[in-house]
Design an enzyme around this catalytic site. Structure first.
Site, PDB file in Angstrom:
ATOM      1  N   THR A 114     -55.136 -48.475  -1.828  1.00  0.00           N
ATOM      2  CA  THR A 114     -54.651 -47.905  -3.073  1.00  0.00           C
ATOM      3  C   THR A 114     -53.878 -47.258  -2.332  1.00  0.00           C
ATOM      4  OG1 THR A 114     -56.639 -46.090  -3.702  1.00  0.00           O
ATOM      5  CG2 THR A 114     -56.308 -48.082  -4.702  1.00  0.00           C
ATOM      6  N   THR A 152     -59.603 -44.963  -4.158  1.00  0.00           N
ATOM      7  CA  THR A 152     -59.544 -43.721  -5.206  1.00  0.00           C
ATOM      8  C   THR A 152     -58.546 -44.464  -5.561  1.00  0.00           C
ATOM      9  OG1 THR A 152     -59.819 -42.256  -2.742  1.00  0.00           O
ATOM     10  CG2 THR A 152     -58.276 -41.647  -4.682  1.00  0.00           C
ATOM     11  N   CYS A 296     -51.366  -6.540  -8.531  1.00  0.00           N
ATOM     12  CA  CYS A 296     -51.202  -6.377  -7.409  1.00  0.00           C
ATOM     13  C   CYS A 296     -50.865  -8.222  -7.058  1.00  0.00           C
ATOM     14  CB  CYS A 296     -52.939  -6.625  -7.132  1.00  0.00           C
ATOM     15  SG  CYS A 296     -53.555  -4.830  -7.145  1.00  0.00           S
TER      16      CYS A 296
HETATM   17  N1  LIG Z   1     -60.398 -43.296   4.755  1.00  0.00           N
HETATM   18  C1  LIG Z   1     -61.188 -42.997   4.319  1.00  0.00           C
HETATM   19  O1  LIG Z   1     -61.568 -42.065   4.627  1.00  0.00           O
HETATM   20  C2  LIG Z   1     -61.790 -42.792   2.222  1.00  0.00           C
HETATM   21  C3  LIG Z   1     -62.118 -41.887   1.952  1.00  0.00           C
HETATM   22  C4  LIG Z   1     -62.891 -41.985   0.540  1.00  0.00           C
HETATM   23  C5  LIG Z   1     -62.198 -42.630  -0.355  1.00  0.00           C
HETATM   24  N2  LIG Z   1     -60.756 -43.670   0.349  1.00  0.00           N
HETATM   25  C6  LIG Z   1     -59.925 -44.416  -1.176  1.00  0.00           C
HETATM   26  O2  LIG Z   1     -61.277 -46.171  -0.368  1.00  0.00           O
HETATM   27  C7  LIG Z   1     -59.953 -46.533  -0.481  1.00  0.00           C
HETATM   28  C8  LIG Z   1     -60.523 -47.837   0.510  1.00  0.00           C
HETATM   29  O3  LIG Z   1     -59.743 -47.410   1.548  1.00  0.00           O
HETATM   30  P1  LIG Z   1     -59.954 -47.347   3.656  1.00  0.00           P
HETATM   31  O4  LIG Z   1     -58.943 -46.537   4.106  1.00  0.00           O
HETATM   32  O5  LIG Z   1     -60.802 -47.755   3.782  1.00  0.00           O
HETATM   33  O6  LIG Z   1     -58.589 -48.709   3.220  1.00  0.00           O
HETATM   34  P2  LIG Z   1     -57.945 -49.816   3.855  1.00  0.00           P
HETATM   35  O7  LIG Z   1     -57.171 -50.259   4.225  1.00  0.00           O
HETATM   36  O8  LIG Z   1     -58.728 -49.462   6.305  1.00  0.00           O
HETATM   37  O9  LIG Z   1     -59.023 -50.530   3.778  1.00  0.00           O
HETATM   38  C9  LIG Z   1     -59.069 -51.413   2.852  1.00  0.00           C
HETATM   39  C10 LIG Z   1     -59.432 -53.760   2.849  1.00  0.00           C
HETATM   40  O10 LIG Z   1     -59.207 -53.712   1.852  1.00  0.00           O
HETATM   41  C11 LIG Z   1     -59.052 -55.276   2.229  1.00  0.00           C
HETATM   42  N3  LIG Z   1     -58.401 -56.221   0.766  1.00  0.00           N
HETATM   43  C12 LIG Z   1     -57.327 -56.364   0.207  1.00  0.00           C
HETATM   44  N4  LIG Z   1     -57.554 -56.690  -0.444  1.00  0.00           N
HETATM   45  C13 LIG Z   1     -58.247 -56.998  -0.905  1.00  0.00           C
HETATM   46  C14 LIG Z   1     -58.674 -58.560  -1.665  1.00  0.00           C
HETATM   47  N5  LIG Z   1     -58.525 -58.850  -2.895  1.00  0.00           N
HETATM   48  N6  LIG Z   1     -60.229 -58.787  -1.143  1.00  0.00           N
HETATM   49  C15 LIG Z   1     -61.112 -57.983   0.187  1.00  0.00           C
HETATM   50  N7  LIG Z   1     -60.341 -57.044   0.448  1.00  0.00           N
HETATM   51  C16 LIG Z   1     -59.403 -56.833   0.389  1.00  0.00           C
HETATM   52  C17 LIG Z   1     -57.825 -55.320   3.301  1.00  0.00           C
HETATM   53  O11 LIG Z   1     -57.670 -56.632   4.048  1.00  0.00           O
HETATM   54  C18 LIG Z   1     -58.467 -53.396   4.032  1.00  0.00           C
HETATM   55  O12 LIG Z   1     -59.382 -54.650   5.039  1.00  0.00           O
HETATM   56  C19 LIG Z   1     -59.009 -46.455  -0.529  1.00  0.00           C
HETATM   57  O13 LIG Z   1     -58.578 -46.421  -1.899  1.00  0.00           O
HETATM   58  C20 LIG Z   1     -59.072 -45.214   0.193  1.00  0.00           C
HETATM   59  O14 LIG Z   1     -58.005 -43.707  -0.749  1.00  0.00           O
HETATM   60  C21 LIG Z   1     -60.357 -43.388   1.449  1.00  0.00           C
END
Ligand SMILES: NC(=O)c1ccc[n+]([C@@H]2O[C@H](COP(=O)([O-])OP(=O)(O)OC[C@H]3O[C@@H](n4cnc5c(N)ncnc54)[C@H](O)[C@@H]3O)[C@@H](O)[C@H]2O)c1
Length: 466
Positions: A114, A152, A296
């Site tokens: 996202t 998220t 303060c």
């Molecule tokens: N990276 C972190 O540490 C973390 C931690 C907590 C939450 N998040 C949240 O989790 C979510 C994912 O983060 P991330 O870092 O894993 O993202 P990322 O970009 O690494 O992975 C997202 C994946 O989704 C795939 N994708 C896109 N459209 C798709 C579809 N229609 N069907 C199937 N797969 C599809 C993409 O090809 C990609 O492999 C985000 O919203 C992020 O904010 C991330």
């Protein structure tokens, strides 16, 4: 609405490092994971390790091929070995066919990205396109299916955007024919497998009991509390956590720059800030309420940012605190003025309960502005007696509300009775009981202190930021 079970995070068992790998869920499930990036790949590997049969779905064929080849699409400590083992176990399959993945599983975890759009809003394109695909797949599925969003998202996204799409494309009813839940993910890149196994808590908001139960089945073996709340709170929680982390990092860095300019050991300063677990690293001050003030905080913030300016240092976050505080005061004043009722009673004037210190009290600022707007003000504060105000305290009130004496009421009743709006800036059990007894249905109460028994007030109630 918040229910909880399971031990407190940080409990001795967690600290002792009981590995979750040794704690399998009671029942194994058929699970699909959509999006095999940082969150999805770790989830796929850990869920398969825990005994579940997992189908990974991604639109990127390279990621699917890597997993088929027993390799992880992301780099993380321990993930390569874990991915190899779980693929070898036969419990992992990958596909680009979303419909097949929904049909073959009972619960889907959605972990697609996202990212920020050009204007800073969240680009929900991937999530909403996927919702269409999952909705279409649900149409022909007879069994109950639960969709758990782990990406998220901004508060309100599931109910206002994802759910309508799922219902439209499936022709089914959310909460009846399929479950929808939001379960924030707390893992950090670099330590994601450890974080997956030891989250601060598991928290889920769902549209029905069955959706929450499906998440509980998968995660209740983790040694942390399992908390249930509403979908919107769960969404807002994740956003708040990330904002809070950013705030903490920025605070430590701005204090670091100031300390550095003064040749002071910044690590020692912040280590000692964190050593105070009563007022600093604690729930103290972390509740929505009214503006800060007193003798303060405002003056010392001014002095600190002045020191920074002298050293040509830019500390935008620290410099914005007083401005943000003023916005909060203005917000309370605006709430009163918008009611269009000029007879206003104030319960409380000092900067906090139990003191007569009026210096830089935000309630004095509110009173001053209301007087300027032509309101007819009455004030009752049991601690504030004009004849007893001395020194700087007296000078402050003389400079800001010189005719305070004519506004002060001798008791609660004489403040409440003629007022159309009552602003509550003070909380004491005896005053709460007096309010409950005296306020009338035709009066407005604007609450700055989160009154504990506000449900008992027979009036038109508004909280300042709740
Ligand atoms: N990276 C972190 O540490 C973390 C931690 C907590 C939450 N998040 C949240 O989790 C979510 C994912 O983060 P991330 O870092 O894993 O993202 P990322 O970009 O690494 O992975 C997202 C994946 O989704 C795939 N994708 C896109 N459209 C798709 C579809 N229609 N069907 C199937 N797969 C599809 C993409 O090809 C990609 O492999 C985000 O919203 C992020 O904010 C991330």
């Amino acid at each position: 609405m918040l229910t909880t079970d399971g031990p407190e995070s940080g409990s001795p068992e967690v600290e002792a490092g009981v590995t979750v790998a040794e704690r399998r869920p009671v029942a194994t499930k058929r699970i699909s994971i959509f999006g095999l990036g940082y969150v999805g790949a770790v989830s796929l590997a850990c869920l398969a390790r825990d005994g579940h049969r997992v189908t990974g779905v991604d639109i990127d064929p390279v990621k699917l091929d890597l997993i088929r080849a027993r390799k992880s699409p992301i780099l993380e400590e321990g993930i390569q070995e874990l991915m190899r083992d779980v693929v070898d176990s036969g419990r992992v399959t990958v596909t680009s066919d979303a419909a097949q993945a929904v049909r073959d599983t009972e619960i889907s975890f959605v972990c697609v990205g996202t990212p920020s759009a050009a204007n800073g809003s969240q680009d929900l394109g991937a999530l909403l396109r996927l919702a269409e695909q999952i909705g279409t797949a649900l149409k022909s599925k007879r069994e109950f299916h639960t969709i758990v969003i782990r990406s998220t998202v901004m508060p309100g996204t599931l109910e206002s955007k994802v759910q309508p799409i799922l219902e439209k494309y499936s022709g089914k009813r959310s909460g009846v024919d399929f479950g929808l839940a939001f379960q924030p993910e707390f893992l950090r890149e670099g330590s994601s497998i450890r974080d997956y196994d030891h989250p601060p808590y598991t928290i889920v908001g769902g549209n029905c009991e069955a959706a929450v139960a499906a998440v509980r089945d998968v995660f209740q073996h983790l040694e942390c509390r399992f908390l249930v709340t509403s979908i919107r709170v769960a969404e807002a929680l994740k956003m708040s956590c990330n904002a809070f982390h950013a705030l903490k990092i920025t605070f430590a860095n701005e204090i670091g720059r100031i300390a550095q300019s003064l040749d002071i050991d910044s690590h020692e300063v912040m280590r000692l800030v964190c050593a105070d677990t009563r007022l600093n690293i604690s729930p103290a001050y972390l509740k929505p309420g009214f503006a800060f003030g007193g003798s303060c905080l405002p003056k010392d913030l001014r002095a600190l940012t002045q020191i920074a300016r002298q050293g040509d240092l830019d500390v935008p976050m620290l410099s914005s605190l007083l401005a943000s505080n003023r916005v909060h005061i203005d917000h309370a004043v605006d709430m009163i003025l918008e009611l269009g009722r000029p007879r206003v009673g104030m319960l409380g004037l000092s900067f906090k309960t139990g003191t007569d210190d009026l210096r830089e009290s935000p309630l004095v600022m509110v009173a001053k502005r209301l007087i300027g707007e032509g309101c007819e003000l009455r004030i009752f504060d049991p601690e504030v007696h004009l004849s007893r105000l001395l020194g700087a305290n007296r000078s402050y009130i003389d400079a800001n509300i010189p005719h305070l004496g004519s506004l002060l009421c001798a008791d609660l009743a004489s403040m409440i009775e003629p007022s159309e709006v009552i602003l509550v800036g003070l909380q004491q059990p005896a005053l709460d009981a007096g309010l409950q007894m005296r306020v009338r249905p035709d009066q407005y109460v604007i609450d700055l202190v989160n009154l504990p028994n506000r449900d008992l007030l027979r009036c038109r109630y508004q909280g300042v930021c709740w």
